[in-house]
Write an enzyme that holds these catalytic residues in place. Structure first.
Site, PDB file in Angstrom:
ATOM      1  N   LYS A   1     -11.459  -3.204  18.971  1.00  0.00           N
ATOM      2  CA  LYS A   1     -10.074  -3.652  19.143  1.00  0.00           C
ATOM      3  C   LYS A   1      -9.589  -3.481  20.584  1.00  0.00           C
ATOM      4  O   LYS A   1      -8.440  -3.729  20.890  1.00  0.00           O
ATOM      5  CB  LYS A   1      -9.162  -2.897  18.175  1.00  0.00           C
ATOM      6  CG  LYS A   1      -9.569  -3.089  16.714  1.00  0.00           C
ATOM      7  CD  LYS A   1      -8.541  -2.550  15.760  1.00  0.00           C
ATOM      8  CE  LYS A   1      -9.094  -2.639  14.331  1.00  0.00           C
ATOM      9  NZ  LYS A   1      -8.039  -2.635  13.321  1.00  0.00           N
TER      10      LYS A   1
ATOM     11  N   ASN B   1       0.843  -1.209   0.000  1.00  0.00           N
ATOM     12  CA  ASN B   1       0.000   0.000   0.000  1.00  0.00           C
ATOM     13  C   ASN B   1       0.872   1.252   0.000  1.00  0.00           C
ATOM     14  O   ASN B   1       2.091   1.168   0.016  1.00  0.00           O
ATOM     15  CB  ASN B   1      -0.959  -0.034   1.188  1.00  0.00           C
ATOM     16  CG  ASN B   1      -0.210  -0.080   2.504  1.00  0.00           C
ATOM     17  OD1 ASN B   1       0.511   0.830   2.854  1.00  0.00           O
ATOM     18  ND2 ASN B   1      -0.364  -1.193   3.221  1.00  0.00           N
TER      19      ASN B   1
ATOM     20  N   LYS C   1       7.325 -17.650 -10.799  1.00  0.00           N
ATOM     21  CA  LYS C   1       6.686 -16.446 -11.323  1.00  0.00           C
ATOM     22  C   LYS C   1       5.443 -16.812 -12.150  1.00  0.00           C
ATOM     23  O   LYS C   1       5.506 -17.710 -13.011  1.00  0.00           O
ATOM     24  CB  LYS C   1       7.711 -15.704 -12.185  1.00  0.00           C
ATOM     25  CG  LYS C   1       7.244 -14.362 -12.640  1.00  0.00           C
ATOM     26  CD  LYS C   1       8.303 -13.671 -13.475  1.00  0.00           C
ATOM     27  CE  LYS C   1       7.658 -12.539 -14.248  1.00  0.00           C
ATOM     28  NZ  LYS C   1       8.536 -11.967 -15.234  1.00  0.00           N
TER      29      LYS C   1
ATOM     30  N   LYS D   1     -13.920   1.163  16.104  1.00  0.00           N
ATOM     31  CA  LYS D   1     -12.652   0.405  16.180  1.00  0.00           C
ATOM     32  C   LYS D   1     -12.044   0.467  17.582  1.00  0.00           C
ATOM     33  O   LYS D   1     -11.429  -0.487  18.040  1.00  0.00           O
ATOM     34  CB  LYS D   1     -11.655   0.951  15.151  1.00  0.00           C
ATOM     35  CG  LYS D   1     -11.962   0.432  13.759  1.00  0.00           C
ATOM     36  CD  LYS D   1     -11.073   0.990  12.692  1.00  0.00           C
ATOM     37  CE  LYS D   1     -11.714   0.654  11.341  1.00  0.00           C
ATOM     38  NZ  LYS D   1     -10.991   1.190  10.211  1.00  0.00           N
TER      39      LYS D   1
ATOM     40  N   ASP E   1      -4.620  -6.177   5.132  1.00  0.00           N
ATOM     41  CA  ASP E   1      -5.704  -6.941   5.768  1.00  0.00           C
ATOM     42  C   ASP E   1      -5.734  -8.389   5.280  1.00  0.00           C
ATOM     43  O   ASP E   1      -6.223  -9.272   5.965  1.00  0.00           O
ATOM     44  CB  ASP E   1      -7.054  -6.275   5.472  1.00  0.00           C
ATOM     45  CG  ASP E   1      -7.212  -4.976   6.246  1.00  0.00           C
ATOM     46  OD1 ASP E   1      -6.635  -4.887   7.353  1.00  0.00           O
ATOM     47  OD2 ASP E   1      -7.888  -4.060   5.746  1.00  0.00           O
TER      48      ASP E   1
ATOM     49  N   ASP F   1      -5.381  -9.323  13.058  1.00  0.00           N
ATOM     50  CA  ASP F   1      -5.279  -7.900  13.387  1.00  0.00           C
ATOM     51  C   ASP F   1      -4.316  -7.753  14.568  1.00  0.00           C
ATOM     52  O   ASP F   1      -4.582  -8.241  15.671  1.00  0.00           O
ATOM     53  CB  ASP F   1      -6.664  -7.350  13.753  1.00  0.00           C
ATOM     54  CG  ASP F   1      -6.662  -5.845  13.805  1.00  0.00           C
ATOM     55  OD1 ASP F   1      -5.839  -5.275  14.556  1.00  0.00           O
ATOM     56  OD2 ASP F   1      -7.468  -5.228  13.087  1.00  0.00           O
ATOM     57  N   ILE F   2      -3.195  -7.089  14.302  1.00  0.00           N
ATOM     58  CA  ILE F   2      -2.127  -7.022  15.314  1.00  0.00           C
ATOM     59  C   ILE F   2      -2.552  -6.181  16.523  1.00  0.00           C
ATOM     60  O   ILE F   2      -2.436  -6.613  17.670  1.00  0.00           O
ATOM     61  CB  ILE F   2      -0.834  -6.427  14.696  1.00  0.00           C
ATOM     62  CG1 ILE F   2      -0.393  -7.279  13.500  1.00  0.00           C
ATOM     63  CG2 ILE F   2       0.273  -6.346  15.730  1.00  0.00           C
ATOM     64  CD1 ILE F   2       0.652  -6.636  12.616  1.00  0.00           C
TER      65      ILE F   2
ATOM     66  N   PHE G   1      -4.587   3.376  15.061  1.00  0.00           N
ATOM     67  CA  PHE G   1      -4.868   4.426  14.081  1.00  0.00           C
ATOM     68  C   PHE G   1      -6.064   3.992  13.252  1.00  0.00           C
ATOM     69  O   PHE G   1      -6.293   2.800  13.050  1.00  0.00           O
ATOM     70  CB  PHE G   1      -3.660   4.634  13.157  1.00  0.00           C
ATOM     71  CG  PHE G   1      -2.675   5.642  13.681  1.00  0.00           C
ATOM     72  CD1 PHE G   1      -1.924   5.367  14.811  1.00  0.00           C
ATOM     73  CD2 PHE G   1      -2.500   6.872  13.051  1.00  0.00           C
ATOM     74  CE1 PHE G   1      -1.020   6.284  15.316  1.00  0.00           C
ATOM     75  CE2 PHE G   1      -1.605   7.801  13.537  1.00  0.00           C
ATOM     76  CZ  PHE G   1      -0.860   7.506  14.678  1.00  0.00           C
TER      77      PHE G   1
HETATM   78  O1  C5P Z   1      -9.259  -1.913  10.883  1.00  0.00           O
HETATM   79  P1  C5P Z   1      -8.228  -0.992  10.352  1.00  0.00           P
HETATM   80  O2  C5P Z   1      -7.219  -1.653   9.450  1.00  0.00           O
HETATM   81  O3  C5P Z   1      -8.766   0.276   9.791  1.00  0.00           O
HETATM   82  O4  C5P Z   1      -7.458  -0.538  11.669  1.00  0.00           O
HETATM   83  C1  C5P Z   1      -6.314   0.263  11.638  1.00  0.00           C
HETATM   84  C2  C5P Z   1      -5.531   0.035  12.895  1.00  0.00           C
HETATM   85  O5  C5P Z   1      -5.338  -1.355  13.102  1.00  0.00           O
HETATM   86  C3  C5P Z   1      -4.135   0.600  12.800  1.00  0.00           C
HETATM   87  O6  C5P Z   1      -3.715   0.932  14.118  1.00  0.00           O
HETATM   88  C4  C5P Z   1      -3.327  -0.562  12.246  1.00  0.00           C
HETATM   89  O7  C5P Z   1      -1.946  -0.458  12.558  1.00  0.00           O
HETATM   90  C5  C5P Z   1      -3.985  -1.739  12.948  1.00  0.00           C
HETATM   91  N1  C5P Z   1      -3.988  -3.010  12.234  1.00  0.00           N
HETATM   92  C6  C5P Z   1      -3.219  -4.038  12.712  1.00  0.00           C
HETATM   93  N2  C5P Z   1      -3.232  -5.256  12.095  1.00  0.00           N
HETATM   94  C7  C5P Z   1      -3.983  -5.467  10.995  1.00  0.00           C
HETATM   95  C8  C5P Z   1      -4.783  -4.431  10.486  1.00  0.00           C
HETATM   96  C9  C5P Z   1      -4.749  -3.211  11.129  1.00  0.00           C
HETATM   97  O8  C5P Z   1      -2.526  -3.854  13.720  1.00  0.00           O
HETATM   98  N3  C5P Z   1      -3.970  -6.672  10.423  1.00  0.00           N
END
Ligand code: C5P
Length: 431
Positions: free
Chosen positions: A368, A235, A314, A364, A304, A333-334, A350
């Site tokens: 989260k 991205n 390839k 969120k 995601d 989701d970390i 964020f």
């Molecule tokens: O749900 P979204 O991707 O919008 O959430 C953004 C927040 O979640 C950010 O703090 C991003 O660093 C974290 N995030 C994460 N792991 C993921 C997706 C998003 O830590 N797989």
């Protein structure tokens, strides 16, 4: 052992009070500190280099030209949590004020990325001299912490202010400063000075050390998900916001680990960087550090999804023709994992949104289990993703909303880290 994992560099200059340094070093080590020393030529006439080396178990840095890299004038202080110059003579104080770097102690002071504390020691007339007082004022304004000398008998036979504080008092002060407990006495109390107009404030040059004693982990940048050996899904995140946060956190005295996706940005001084590529690598790196941090800030733009299957050769047009379907599966989701962990660090996420930002951010924050969420409106051009500037809104769990107006990312990062440290301390009950 309040100074465990703390690296303290002591710069010893040529005041009689140098004889107090072995005791001071012993006391800091007793609290668990890793102590390194730099000495001036004059200091070595008063206390032996061999004694200091035997106590610290490290070579003394005393020669700018001959020192190996780790004890060179830059290497020595680069990983330090604190640089203490004790005793600091009138001559050294004058050099520090002028930015002179003509020996290991003064050169290290110029390159120190950490807090600098000085313990002046000199004859009282030298201490009272307007030149010394003006130099101390200059250092104070730059954020150098001055341990005021005591009033008492001086080595020259006179009595008055100028006597270096006792090792026990200095060690107690340093311990309190680094472990963020109540300071045993007030610093920076100099002799009364006539008021003079000042352009620069300490705040501008060196922020308040409101992060001292806190360990922060920040994720930054994009992630890369491999498709085949040559292609990736990524991205537009530049990583600049996360790196600015790491720098701001470090400047505020925190110990900072930066888990960074693939970006070509310079690691801020004093920050330990862990470079990762995929979301899974980032997850593993964060998880491995989770038990040893107080605050986690998820600034990374984590992918995601990842490929359900990474091709080991390839992909070719010949093989796949006019259309190609890739199957993606969801990444963990970390920041949500961090928010739901136990014991749980203070957790900041964020939200980069193009529409309904307010609603999404609040949702969120709940989902989260975050303490704070920072909303970034990425639909506005010139801020957010891949820009030099940003403007954000911070939401906390009690519904408090704080706006940080459009500014360079470094300024936004500074305001954000102040909010984060204050909120984290309040949550820990150490505000
Ligand atoms: O749900 P979204 O991707 O919008 O959430 C953004 C927040 O979640 C950010 O703090 C991003 O660093 C974290 N995030 C994460 N792991 C993921 C997706 C998003 O830590 N797989």
């Amino acid at each position: 052992m309040q100074l465990e994992h703390r690296r303290i560099v002591i710069g010893i200059t040529g005041g009689i009070a140098a004889y107090k340094c072995p005791q001071l070093i012993r006391l800091l080590i007793k609290q668990g500190a890793d102590v390194w020393a730099a000495m001036t030529e004059n200091a070595e006439k008063l206390v032996s280099k061999a004694t200091i080396e035997a106590l610290t178990h490290h070579p003394v840095a005393d020669d700018i030209f001959a020192a190996p890299e780790d004890i060179g004038h830059i290497g020595l202080v680069s990983k330090a949590d604190l640089y203490l110059i004790a005793p600091a003579t009138a001559n050294t104080i004058a050099k520090l004020a002028a930015g002179i770097a003509d020996n290991m102690v003064t050169a290290a002071a110029l390159s120190a990325p950490c807090r600098t504390v000085i313990a002046p020691a000199m004859n009282s007339r030298m201490y009272r001299h307007p030149a010394t007082q003006a130099n101390l004022e200059t250092l104070k304004e730059r954020g150098v912490i001055i341990i005021p000398p005591a009033d008492g008998d001086l080595a020259c036979g006179e009595t008055g202010p100028g006597r270096m504080r006792e090792p026990e008092e200095i060690a107690a002060y340093i311990t309190a400063l680094l472990s963020h407990t109540a300071l045993p006495f007030a610093e920076n109390t100099l002799l009364p000075q006539p008021e003079a107009p000042r352009e620069l404030t300490a705040q501008k040059l060196l922020p308040k050390a409101n992060g001292a004693g806190l360990r922060v982990l920040i994720t930054a940048g994009p992630t890369e998900e491999p498709i085949d050996p040559v292609r990736i899904i990524t991205n537009r995140s530049s990583g600049r916001m996360g790196f600015a946060l790491a720098q701001a956190a470090r400047e505020r005295g925190a110990e900072v680990a930066l888990v960074a996706g693939p970006v070509h940005l310079q690691t801020p001084a004093g920050v330990s960087r862990i470079s990762v590529k995929t979301a899974q690598d980032m997850y593993d790196a964060v998880k491995a550090k989770l038990d040893s941090v107080d605050i986690v800030v998820g600034c990374a733009a984590v992918s995601d999804y990842r490929l359900a299957y990474v091709y080991d050769q390839k992909l070719t047009k010949e093989e796949h023709g006019d259309s190609l379907t890739l199957t993606l599966i969801k990444n963990e989701d970390i920041i949500s994992m961090v928010g739901h962990s136990s014991p749980r660090p203070f957790t900041v996420g964020f939200a980069a949104e193009t529409h309904d930002g307010d609603k999404h951010a609040r949702e969120k924050l709940q989902r989260k289990n975050l303490d704070l969420i920072v909303l970034n409106d990425v639909s506005q051009s010139g801020i957010g993703f891949n820009s030099d500037e940003n403007a954000v809104t911070v939401y906390d769990r009690d519904g408090k909303v704080t706006e940080i107006g459009r500014a360079p990312k470094s300024a936004v990062a500074a305001s954000l880290m102040n909010i984060i440290f204050d909120a984290a301390r309040a949550a820990k009950g150490t505000a």
